[in-house]
Design a protein around this motif. Structure first.
Motif, PDB file in Angstrom:
ATOM      1  N   ILE A  51       0.944  -1.096  -0.071  1.00  0.00           N
ATOM      2  CA  ILE A  51       0.072  -0.121  -0.028  1.00  0.00           C
ATOM      3  C   ILE A  51       0.834   1.326   0.026  1.00  0.00           C
ATOM      4  O   ILE A  51       0.727   2.270  -0.586  1.00  0.00           O
ATOM      5  N   VAL A  52       1.791   1.326   0.745  1.00  0.00           N
ATOM      6  CA  VAL A  52       2.837   2.443   0.868  1.00  0.00           C
ATOM      7  C   VAL A  52       3.363   2.673  -0.378  1.00  0.00           C
ATOM      8  O   VAL A  52       3.556   3.638  -1.022  1.00  0.00           O
ATOM      9  N   LYS A  53       3.943   1.547  -1.122  1.00  0.00           N
ATOM     10  CA  LYS A  53       4.352   1.727  -2.434  1.00  0.00           C
ATOM     11  C   LYS A  53       3.498   2.123  -3.535  1.00  0.00           C
ATOM     12  O   LYS A  53       4.056   2.858  -4.350  1.00  0.00           O
ATOM     13  N   MET A  54       2.347   1.821  -3.512  1.00  0.00           N
ATOM     14  CA  MET A  54       1.302   2.121  -4.497  1.00  0.00           C
ATOM     15  C   MET A  54       0.755   3.268  -4.433  1.00  0.00           C
ATOM     16  O   MET A  54       0.658   4.224  -5.246  1.00  0.00           O
ATOM     17  N   GLU A  55       0.707   4.040  -3.042  1.00  0.00           N
ATOM     18  CA  GLU A  55       0.110   5.193  -2.816  1.00  0.00           C
ATOM     19  C   GLU A  55       0.975   6.345  -2.490  1.00  0.00           C
ATOM     20  O   GLU A  55       1.897   6.455  -1.738  1.00  0.00           O
ATOM     21  N   THR A  56       1.205   7.205  -3.383  1.00  0.00           N
ATOM     22  CA  THR A  56       2.098   8.286  -3.442  1.00  0.00           C
ATOM     23  C   THR A  56       2.051   9.075  -2.326  1.00  0.00           C
ATOM     24  O   THR A  56       3.055   9.795  -1.945  1.00  0.00           O
ATOM     25  N   SER A  57       0.722   9.333  -2.036  1.00  0.00           N
ATOM     26  CA  SER A  57       0.534  10.219  -0.830  1.00  0.00           C
ATOM     27  C   SER A  57       1.036   9.833   0.571  1.00  0.00           C
ATOM     28  O   SER A  57       1.149  10.369   1.562  1.00  0.00           O
ATOM     29  N   LEU A  58       1.576   8.537   0.519  1.00  0.00           N
ATOM     30  CA  LEU A  58       1.940   7.924   1.598  1.00  0.00           C
ATOM     31  C   LEU A  58       3.561   7.986   1.619  1.00  0.00           C
ATOM     32  O   LEU A  58       4.181   7.301   2.584  1.00  0.00           O
ATOM     33  N   HIS A  59       4.007   8.542   0.878  1.00  0.00           N
ATOM     34  CA  HIS A  59       5.513   8.624   0.739  1.00  0.00           C
ATOM     35  C   HIS A  59       6.054   9.908   1.542  1.00  0.00           C
ATOM     36  O   HIS A  59       6.706  10.950   1.063  1.00  0.00           O
ATOM     37  N   VAL A  60       5.858   9.824   2.859  1.00  0.00           N
ATOM     38  CA  VAL A  60       6.434  10.741   3.807  1.00  0.00           C
ATOM     39  C   VAL A  60       6.913   9.811   4.787  1.00  0.00           C
ATOM     40  O   VAL A  60       6.884   8.695   5.336  1.00  0.00           O
ATOM     41  N   PRO A  61       7.681  10.653   5.943  1.00  0.00           N
ATOM     42  CA  PRO A  61       8.518  10.036   6.930  1.00  0.00           C
ATOM     43  C   PRO A  61       7.780   8.910   7.739  1.00  0.00           C
ATOM     44  O   PRO A  61       8.330   7.730   8.027  1.00  0.00           O
ATOM     45  N   MET A  62       6.618   9.249   8.277  1.00  0.00           N
ATOM     46  CA  MET A  62       5.798   8.559   8.880  1.00  0.00           C
ATOM     47  C   MET A  62       5.427   7.107   8.540  1.00  0.00           C
ATOM     48  O   MET A  62       5.695   5.978   9.276  1.00  0.00           O
ATOM     49  N   TYR A  63       5.397   6.906   7.144  1.00  0.00           N
ATOM     50  CA  TYR A  63       5.065   5.580   6.479  1.00  0.00           C
ATOM     51  C   TYR A  63       6.475   5.097   6.240  1.00  0.00           C
ATOM     52  O   TYR A  63       6.441   3.921   5.850  1.00  0.00           O
ATOM     53  N   TYR A  64       7.596   5.938   5.882  1.00  0.00           N
ATOM     54  CA  TYR A  64       8.714   5.122   5.588  1.00  0.00           C
ATOM     55  C   TYR A  64       9.169   4.248   6.878  1.00  0.00           C
ATOM     56  O   TYR A  64       9.775   3.173   6.714  1.00  0.00           O
ATOM     57  N   PHE A  65       8.924   5.131   7.967  1.00  0.00           N
ATOM     58  CA  PHE A  65       9.564   4.270   9.199  1.00  0.00           C
ATOM     59  C   PHE A  65       8.515   3.104   9.532  1.00  0.00           C
ATOM     60  O   PHE A  65       9.011   2.100   9.916  1.00  0.00           O
ATOM     61  N   LEU A  66       7.151   3.325   9.143  1.00  0.00           N
ATOM     62  CA  LEU A  66       6.234   2.054   9.287  1.00  0.00           C
ATOM     63  C   LEU A  66       6.821   1.107   8.291  1.00  0.00           C
ATOM     64  O   LEU A  66       6.589  -0.152   8.872  1.00  0.00           O
ATOM     65  N   CYS A  67       7.113   1.116   7.164  1.00  0.00           N
ATOM     66  CA  CYS A  67       7.742   0.314   6.296  1.00  0.00           C
ATOM     67  C   CYS A  67       9.008  -0.437   7.018  1.00  0.00           C
ATOM     68  O   CYS A  67       9.215  -1.680   6.769  1.00  0.00           O
ATOM     69  N   MET A  68       9.806   0.400   7.569  1.00  0.00           N
ATOM     70  CA  MET A  68      10.774  -0.223   8.102  1.00  0.00           C
ATOM     71  C   MET A  68      10.554  -1.140   9.402  1.00  0.00           C
ATOM     72  O   MET A  68      11.210  -2.358   9.467  1.00  0.00           O
ATOM     73  N   LEU A  69       9.456  -0.762  10.125  1.00  0.00           N
ATOM     74  CA  LEU A  69       8.846  -1.707  11.140  1.00  0.00           C
ATOM     75  C   LEU A  69       8.259  -2.907  10.423  1.00  0.00           C
ATOM     76  O   LEU A  69       8.518  -3.930  11.043  1.00  0.00           O
ATOM     77  N   ALA A  70       7.885  -2.919   9.154  1.00  0.00           N
ATOM     78  CA  ALA A  70       7.273  -3.982   8.617  1.00  0.00           C
ATOM     79  C   ALA A  70       8.220  -5.100   8.137  1.00  0.00           C
ATOM     80  O   ALA A  70       8.140  -6.112   8.457  1.00  0.00           O
TER      81      ALA A  70
END
Length: 342
Positions: A51-70
């Motif tokens: 979802i974070v990869k597909m949704e460009t609006s989520l390309h922000v630090p909060m979701y980058y850190f969430l991806c690291m956690l995932a």
């Protein structure tokens, strides 16, 4: 003739993972919830990454850190659960000595990284709430990448002594590990040498690292709460605090089982061994399972994007009363979405 499990050896070729001592007869039944949670954890964390990869609006630090956690959750659960399930299903208890040390390293290394990611997420929430106008200029993509690199390097370096110290000890006791995976103290306790260096180092790093990270997290949220309570309207306060709820829940689901498992292993001598092993396994399973659920439920952008993946899309052209003189054609620039738009 001496027992093969107690023969003197300095460098054992294999260890024997016992599984959950005392509950061997129930291994098959225990494997059902374990396997279910593992599959759901894989699906949930891969979904977050997609979802974070597909949704460009989520390309922000909060979701980058969430991806690291995932990613960390995927590595943490995958480093233990496949072997645990093979013990439960196929009685495959042997594990190579080097593989055991590698598993030990990844478990503790990734756990340290997860703690660092929580600090990074707290920093992101602090900047977003306390200095929102500068958030995009402070936490730029290069800065986020450097923070991620620092988290990885810190976790990798401080855990390196674990396998190196464990490898140098002579092992002349039983090579049976009363666990489902190669937990650090469960392995070094089999050594017939003074292991106080390993024990004290592990104890110091556990308390120092967790205390340091929790201090920075608490410091960030102290400033965040100060700003929130200064907001004049109640609705605005609740909305602002709502952006932090997911992070707080994830921290609690990770730290509480980890702390309980660590304390029972060190000081809970009256705690039944099978109960401690179950908690130690749940510590590696429950956070990877709950983290995607918590963020999926609490985060509107992720929730809406997930719903859009399952919404039926209709044709671009459609007509009513086909064949009659009254036809209605809808020409749309995109697809018809039969559902609420985010």
């Amino acid at each position: 003739m001496p027992d093969s499990n107690t023969t003197d050896f300095t460098n054992p070729s294999t260890f024997i993972l016992q599984g959950i001592p005392g509950l061997e007869a129930a291994h098959i039944w225990i494997s059902i919830p374990f396997c279910t949670m593992y599959i759901l954890a894989l699906l949930g964390n891969f979904t977050i990454l997609l979802i974070v990869k597909m949704e460009t609006s989520l390309h922000v630090p909060m979701y980058y850190f969430l991806c690291m956690l995932a990613v960390a959750d995927l590595v943490l659960s995958t480093s233990t659960l496949p072997k645990t399930l093979s013990i439960f299903w196929f009685n495959s208890r042997e594990i190579d000595f080097s593989a055991c040390l590698t598993q030990m390293y990844f478990i503790h290394c990734v756990s340290a990284m997860v703690s660092g990611i929580f600090v990074a997420m707290a920093l992101d929430r602090y900047v977003a709430i306390c200095d929102p106008l500068r958030h995009s200029t402070i936490l730029t993509s290069p800065v986020v990448a450097k923070i991620g690199l620092a988290v990885v390097l810190r976790g990798s370096m401080i855990i390196l002594p674990y396998p190196f110290l464990a490898r140098q000890w002579p092992y002349c006791r039983a090579n049976i590990i009363p666990h489902t995976y190669c937990e650090h103290m469960a392995v070094v306790n089999l050594a017939c040498a003074d292991i106080r260096v390993s024990s004290y180092y592990a104890l110091f790093m556990a308390f120092f690292l967790s205390s340091l990270d929790l201090f920075f997290i608490a410091l960030s949220y102290t400033q965040i709460l100060r700003v929130i309570f200064s907001i004049p309207t109640k609705d605005a306060r609740l909305k602002t605090f709502g952006t932090c709820v997911s992070h707080i829940c994830v921290i609690l689901t990770s730290y509480i089982p980890a702390l309980f498992s660590f304390l029972t292993h060190r000081f809970g001598h009256n705690v039944p061994l099978h109960f401690h092993i179950l908690i130690a396994n749940l510590y590696l399973l429950v956070p990877p399972l709950l983290n995607p659920i918590i963020y999926g439920v609490r985060t509107k952008q992720i929730r809406n994007r997930l719903l859009r993946l399952f919404i039926i899309k209709g044709p671009k052209d459609f007509s009513w009363c086909s064949g009659s003189h009254t036809q209605l054609h809808a020409k749309l620039a995109g697809n018809v979405v039969l559902g609420p738009l985010p």
